[in-house]
Scaffold this active site. Structure first.
Site, mmCIF file in Angstrom:
data_model
loop_
_atom_site.group_PDB
_atom_site.id
_atom_site.type_symbol
_atom_site.label_atom_id
_atom_site.label_comp_id
_atom_site.label_asym_id
_atom_site.label_seq_id
_atom_site.Cartn_x
_atom_site.Cartn_y
_atom_site.Cartn_z
ATOM 1 N N TYR A 113 0.842 -1.193 0.000
ATOM 2 C CA TYR A 113 0.000 0.000 0.000
ATOM 3 C C TYR A 113 0.874 1.238 0.000
ATOM 4 C CZ TYR A 113 -3.074 3.542 2.139
ATOM 5 O OH TYR A 113 -3.774 4.688 2.420
ATOM 6 N N GLU A 122 -3.366 6.933 -4.541
ATOM 7 C CA GLU A 122 -3.306 5.932 -3.478
ATOM 8 C C GLU A 122 -3.347 4.567 -4.157
ATOM 9 O OE1 GLU A 122 -6.841 5.719 -0.987
ATOM 10 O OE2 GLU A 122 -5.631 5.185 0.767
ATOM 11 N N TYR A 124 -2.900 0.132 -4.144
ATOM 12 C CA TYR A 124 -3.004 -1.108 -3.390
ATOM 13 C C TYR A 124 -2.626 -2.282 -4.293
ATOM 14 C CZ TYR A 124 -6.368 1.019 0.016
ATOM 15 O OH TYR A 124 -6.997 1.776 0.973
ATOM 16 N N GLU A 219 -5.564 -3.224 6.702
ATOM 17 C CA GLU A 219 -6.633 -2.231 6.794
ATOM 18 C C GLU A 219 -7.903 -2.891 7.300
ATOM 19 O OE1 GLU A 219 -7.067 0.268 3.397
ATOM 20 O OE2 GLU A 219 -8.840 1.289 4.201
#
Ligand SMILES: *[C@@H]1O[C@H](CO)[C@@H](O)[C@H](O)[C@H]1NC(C)=O
Ligand SMILES: *[C@@H]1O[C@H](CO)[C@@H](O)[C@H](O)[C@H]1NC(C)=O
Ligand SMILES: *[C@@H]1O[C@H](CO)[C@@H](O)[C@H](O)[C@H]1NC(C)=O
Length: 232
Positions: A113, A122, A124, A219
């Site tokens: 991440y 962002e 992932y 997460e």
């Protein structure tokens, strides 16, 4: 439906009949008092960068261990939290290994991440997840074979969402392992980030030119669980 016990407590609170003990916790989950846990933090730990972020709505504990190890647990089926260890800045092409234990109960991801700026992205690379497959809420752009597995490649747009630059609107880039590695116990893997970043670029998904942190993150979102992960 509002439970009788909650109504009773509410009525008692109005009349002042409940004497809360000093430092009372929200053990019943009524949300009358703020939840807590480890405050959000970033820094270095034993030669690794770490990032821990929580919106404060879950009861969540994050602990840095030796070397690239970290552990966290969370409960309350509320809020959003993400933490892990890695590097800052990230790089284009690092091979990232991880091993440990991953026990989500509900919506959760175990991912490489990170973030870039210019533009703000962002990203992932999802190795495993709990009850919710992030692919189901994202636009599929293609797929790629990396490290002996197939990953779906997707994008989403986040509008006025938390970011490394405060509340922003930005793109999320995703590679989601299909099938995911099994959650619920021991887990390990090796992620060649360059394999994903090249595939993304070939699909017109360009990461920013300025690298921010790059970690192996756990997460949780409105869920509970625990993880103990060592990054190398
Ligand atoms: C309540 O918490 C505060 C801060 O952690 C602490 O200083 C205080 O001693 C606690 N009071 C009781 C009764 O536990
Ligand atoms: C969560 O982790 C903390 C710190 O390691 C530990 O004290 C606590 O017992 C754990 N809670 C649960 C529910 O596992
Ligand atoms: C990561 O794993 C690969 C494959 O098992 C191994 O060749 C490499 O040495 C490992 N790198 C680190 C930094 O542990």
């Amino acid at each position: 439906m509002v439970s009788f016990s909650r109504l009773a407590l509410f009525a008692a609170a109005i009349t002042g009949a409940v004497a809360l003990p000093a430092n009372a916790t929200d053990a019943e989950g009524f949300g009358l008092l703020a939840r807590s846990g480890t405050p959000s933090a970033t820094g270095t730990s034993n030669g690794f960068y770490y990032s821990w972020w929580t919106d404060g709505a879950a009861q969540a504990t994050y602990t840095n261990g030796g070397g690239g190890q970290y552990s966290l647990n969370w409960s309350g089926n509320n809020g959003n939290l993400v933490g892990g260890k890695g590097w800052n800045p990230g790089t284009n092409g690092r091979v990232i290994n991880y091993s440990g234990n991953y026990q989500p109960n509900g919506n959760s991801y175990l991912s490489v991440y990170g973030w870039t700026r210019s533009p703000l992205i962002e990203y992932y690379i999802v190795e495993s997840y709990g009850s919710f497959n992030p692919s189901s809420a994202a636009a599929k752009k293609g797929s790629v074979s990396c490290d002996g597995a197939t990953y779906d490649i997707l994008t989403t747009t986040r509008v006025n969402a938390p970011s490394i630059d405060g509340t922003q609107t930005f793109q999320q880039f995703w590679s989601v392992r299909n099938p995911k590695k099994s959650p619920g116990g021991a887990i390990s893997g090796s992620v060649n980030t360059g394999c994903h970043f090249n595939a993304w670029r070939n699909l017109g998904m360009n990461l920013g030119t300025s690298w921010n942190y790059q970690i192996v993150a756990t997460e949780g979102f409105k869920s509970s669980g625990s993880a103990s992960i060592t990054v190398s």
